[in-house]
Motif scaffolding. Structure first.
Motif: not given
Ligand code: HEC
Ligand code: HEC
Length: 306
Positions: A55-69, A82-90
């Motif tokens: 439900v929290g969708g944690c993997a959507a942001c915290h898994a490595a970019p492009g990781a297989e489900p 990338v946001t108007p405040f700068g770039t964040f990295t999980a």
């Protein structure tokens, strides 16, 4: 010269007041962890936590970019936002003791989830949607923690955030949190409607649907008066749709249509889900059907857009 002395005293009093105000303001915006009693003694259930994690969708942001489900995803971090405040990295939130959060306690984890406070006692950025997670029950946090600890560790160390001044000063988030971190419920649901109550918990809490579907004001605070009425797409061009029962929303969908969409990704017109919602649906499709019906019942109770 008594006049000058008096104005000197007045100035002194004004300076003292200003200093007291600044001190009060500094205290009011200080990072504050939840009462440890909130989670003390709670036993987490990892199997239940796996559902909270979906439900929290944690993997959507915290898994490595492009990781297989994956059934047990590696939460090595590294995805860029990338946001108007700068770039964040999980960050890495795998149970690795140094690179991840393996050395954290349940209380540390609860402070991050429920108050947006990191283990080092500093404010966390709301690119991590704790404004919604703050509505989670302590038991759900404990269950989620049990599941997080059962995931594979990763020693990956993603780069830090890339933020310009003043957004690189975490202390400044205290003021923003005073405005934005309000864990009260947004939508009134009849207390005897257990299904819609459960749906409200899932949507306004761990599901954090509003983080994408609700527009924000100029300060980046979710606009409660336009709850779920659609918003600009944070991931690129286009918009995230209105999901209220209003004419521009999904008023024409039945509760069965909504539950079926969340399970299968098919709209009543046989379009299939795309964009960032595809991963949300992949996660939700593994929930008990009753929870999907609950979300549908809640979405029907949301005030319609004009
Ligand atoms: C929309 C993307 C997104 C989602 C969804 C998300 N996170 Fe995060 N998370 C982040 C970002 C970005 C940070 C870094 C915040 C910061 O540095 O202040 C973060 C930080 C954290 C931290 C603090 C880590 C540290 O080292 O201080 C924890 C713990 C965490 N997330 C756990 C979770 C869990 C558990 C979930 C699912 C319930 C989740 N996150 C969902 C983006 C996300
Ligand atoms: C990461 C951002 C994000 C999150 C979180 C999110 N959504 Fe969505 N949602 C979208 C996008 C983008 C679309 C449009 C999908 C498409 O174009 O196929 C969408 C579409 C939908 C639709 C279909 C609307 C239509 O008119 O076709 C529904 C219903 C929906 N979302 C419900 C939810 C619910 C319920 C949640 C929380 C459990 C949720 N969404 C969380 C981004 C998100």
């Amino acid at each position: 010269m008594p006049g000058r002395r008096r104005s000197g005293r007045l100035l002194g009093a004004a300076a003292a007041l200003a200093a007291a105000g600044a001190a009060a303001f500094w205290l009011a915006t200080a990072p504050r962890r939840p009462d440890p009693a909130l989670t003390a003694g709670l036993q987490g259930d990892a199997a239940r936590g796996a559902l909270v994690f979906r439900v929290g969708g944690c993997a959507a942001c915290h898994a490595a970019p492009g990781a297989e489900p994956a059934e047990r995803p590696v939460l090595s971090g590294g995805r860029r936002f990338v946001t108007p405040f700068g770039t964040f990295t999980a960050p890495n939130v795998s149970p690795h003791p140094e690179a991840g959060i393996g050395a954290w306690s349940l209380q540390d984890f609860a402070a991050a989830m429920l108050r947006g406070v990191g283990r080092d006692g500093r404010h966390l950025y709301p690119a991590f949607p704790y404004v919604s997670y703050a509505r989670m029950t302590p038991q759900d946090v404990a269950d989620l923690w049990a599941w997080m600890r059962a995931l594979p560790p990763s020693d990956s160390r993603p780069p830090g955030h890339d933020l310009p001044f003043p957004f690189n000063i975490r202390r400044g988030l205290g003021l923003w949190k005073l405005l934005a971190l309000d864990p009260s419920w947004v939508v009134d649901v009849p207390a005897d409607d257990a299904l819609a109550m459960r749906g409200r918990y899932l949507v306004e809490g761990p599901g954090h649907c509003a983080e994408c579907h609700t527009p924000r004001n100029a300060l980046g605070v979710l606009d409660r008066a336009r709850w779920l009425q659609g918003a600009p797409n944070p991931d690129g061009p286009g918009v995230v749709p209105d999901i209220t029962p209003g004419p521009k929303g999904i008023g024409g969908w039945s509760e069965e249509d909504i539950a079926w969409y969340l399970e299968s990704g098919f709209t009543p017109d046989y379009d299939s889900v795309g964009g960032s919602m595809a991963e949300v649906v992949r996660n939700l499709s593994g929930l008990p059907k009753e929870d999907l019906r609950a979300i549908a019942a809640y979405l029907k109770a949301v005030p319609p857009s004009p």
